[in-house]
Motif scaffolding. Structure first.
Motif, PDB file in Angstrom:
ATOM      1  N   ASP A  43      -7.495   2.840   2.627  1.00  0.00           N
ATOM      2  CA  ASP A  43      -8.434   1.791   2.243  1.00  0.00           C
ATOM      3  C   ASP A  43      -8.374   0.626   3.223  1.00  0.00           C
ATOM      4  OD1 ASP A  43      -9.197   3.228   0.053  1.00  0.00           O
ATOM      5  OD2 ASP A  43      -7.820   2.244  -1.316  1.00  0.00           O
ATOM      6  N   GLU A  44      -8.460   0.914   4.499  1.00  0.00           N
ATOM      7  CA  GLU A  44      -8.371  -0.147   5.498  1.00  0.00           C
ATOM      8  C   GLU A  44      -9.511  -1.146   5.357  1.00  0.00           C
ATOM      9  OE1 GLU A  44      -7.728  -0.643  10.308  1.00  0.00           O
ATOM     10  OE2 GLU A  44      -8.327   1.282   9.497  1.00  0.00           O
ATOM     11  N   LYS A  45     -10.710  -0.657   5.123  1.00  0.00           N
ATOM     12  CA  LYS A  45     -11.854  -1.564   4.984  1.00  0.00           C
ATOM     13  C   LYS A  45     -11.746  -2.409   3.721  1.00  0.00           C
ATOM     14  CE  LYS A  45     -14.886   1.476   7.513  1.00  0.00           C
ATOM     15  NZ  LYS A  45     -15.992   2.411   7.449  1.00  0.00           N
ATOM     16  N   PHE A  46     -11.228  -1.829   2.643  1.00  0.00           N
ATOM     17  CA  PHE A  46     -11.048  -2.591   1.413  1.00  0.00           C
ATOM     18  C   PHE A  46     -10.072  -3.737   1.617  1.00  0.00           C
ATOM     19  CE2 PHE A  46      -8.179  -3.277  -2.176  1.00  0.00           C
ATOM     20  CZ  PHE A  46      -9.054  -3.868  -3.063  1.00  0.00           C
ATOM     21  N   TRP A  47      -8.918  -3.444   2.220  1.00  0.00           N
ATOM     22  CA  TRP A  47      -7.920  -4.488   2.427  1.00  0.00           C
ATOM     23  C   TRP A  47      -8.424  -5.547   3.390  1.00  0.00           C
ATOM     24  CZ3 TRP A  47      -4.161  -5.136  -0.823  1.00  0.00           C
ATOM     25  CH2 TRP A  47      -3.687  -4.045  -1.539  1.00  0.00           C
ATOM     26  N   ALA A  48      -9.169  -5.136   4.411  1.00  0.00           N
ATOM     27  CA  ALA A  48      -9.718  -6.108   5.359  1.00  0.00           C
ATOM     28  C   ALA A  48     -10.727  -7.019   4.673  1.00  0.00           C
ATOM     29  CB  ALA A  48     -10.361  -5.386   6.533  1.00  0.00           C
ATOM     30  N   ALA A  66      -1.835 -10.827  -0.630  1.00  0.00           N
ATOM     31  CA  ALA A  66      -2.629  -9.638  -0.326  1.00  0.00           C
ATOM     32  C   ALA A  66      -1.879  -8.722   0.635  1.00  0.00           C
ATOM     33  CB  ALA A  66      -3.974 -10.032   0.261  1.00  0.00           C
ATOM     34  N   LEU A  67      -1.228  -9.296   1.626  1.00  0.00           N
ATOM     35  CA  LEU A  67      -0.430  -8.483   2.544  1.00  0.00           C
ATOM     36  C   LEU A  67       0.780  -7.885   1.837  1.00  0.00           C
ATOM     37  CD1 LEU A  67      -0.581 -10.660   5.759  1.00  0.00           C
ATOM     38  CD2 LEU A  67      -1.719  -8.484   5.341  1.00  0.00           C
ATOM     39  N   GLY A  68       1.350  -8.631   0.898  1.00  0.00           N
ATOM     40  CA  GLY A  68       2.440  -8.076   0.100  1.00  0.00           C
ATOM     41  C   GLY A  68       1.974  -6.905  -0.744  1.00  0.00           C
ATOM     42  N   GLY A  69       0.786  -7.018  -1.298  1.00  0.00           N
ATOM     43  CA  GLY A  69       0.221  -5.905  -2.063  1.00  0.00           C
ATOM     44  C   GLY A  69      -0.058  -4.698  -1.190  1.00  0.00           C
ATOM     45  N   GLY A 109      -5.349  -5.349   6.219  1.00  0.00           N
ATOM     46  CA  GLY A 109      -5.020  -6.664   5.672  1.00  0.00           C
ATOM     47  C   GLY A 109      -4.802  -7.700   6.747  1.00  0.00           C
ATOM     48  N   LEU A 110      -4.134  -7.324   7.815  1.00  0.00           N
ATOM     49  CA  LEU A 110      -3.907  -8.269   8.916  1.00  0.00           C
ATOM     50  C   LEU A 110      -5.205  -8.654   9.609  1.00  0.00           C
ATOM     51  CD1 LEU A 110      -0.629  -6.915  10.522  1.00  0.00           C
ATOM     52  CD2 LEU A 110      -0.979  -9.133   9.430  1.00  0.00           C
ATOM     53  N   GLY A 115      -8.981 -12.933  10.585  1.00  0.00           N
ATOM     54  CA  GLY A 115     -10.382 -13.330  10.670  1.00  0.00           C
ATOM     55  C   GLY A 115     -10.762 -14.364   9.635  1.00  0.00           C
ATOM     56  N   GLY A 116     -10.316 -14.157   8.402  1.00  0.00           N
ATOM     57  CA  GLY A 116     -10.633 -15.113   7.339  1.00  0.00           C
ATOM     58  C   GLY A 116      -9.972 -16.460   7.548  1.00  0.00           C
TER      59      GLY A 116
END
Length: 135
Positions: A43-48, A66-69, A109-110, A115-116
């Motif tokens: 789920d790379e796109k979901f986490w991003a 989020a990164l911890g999750g 996530g990273l 980006g965010g």
């Protein structure tokens, strides 16, 4: 009765010894297949998207949970892939699948967090990109 027990013990011993050994080629094939499956199902796109939205709209500090999750969440591979496999092959596949899935989730996530966070700080400093705050 003794013959049955001796045959059963022999069958278990032969099965255990053949199941405990995998050649290097079989191990490489298992690991490659597990990585490929985890990359396609990851789920790379979901986490991003989730970390990007959280960091942009709320705060960049929301990226840390989020990164911890993404680090903690490791789903098990589907059970149908284990039909006819030895316990060692199942263990190798599962371990490789989980680590590749974790790597995929962390990478997404990273990317989203960086980006965010960048967009959040650019909108706060008035450099431009004020469309996010105008909602």
């Amino acid at each position: 009765m003794r013959a049955f027990i001796a045959g059963f013990v022999l069958l278990v011993c032969v099965g255990a010894s053949s199941a405990a050994e995998l050649s290097d080629a079989e191990r490489v094939v298992l690991e490659t297949q597990a990585r490929k499956d985890a990359e396609t199902e990851g789920d790379e796109k979901f986490w991003a998207l989730a970390t990007f939205a959280g960091a942009t709209l709320v705060s960049p500090y929301l990226s840390l949970p989020a990164l911890g999750g993404a680090w903690y969440y490791q789903p098990a591979p589907p059970a149908y892939r284990f039909r006819g496999k030895s316990p060692l092959a199942i263990e190798i596949y599962t371990h490789t699948y989980k680590s590749a899935y974790r790597r995929t989730a962390l990478r997404g996530g990273l990317i989203g967090a960086l980006g965010g966070s960048t967009l959040y700080y650019l909108t706060r400093r008035g450099v431009g990109f004020t469309f996010v705050r105008s909602w």
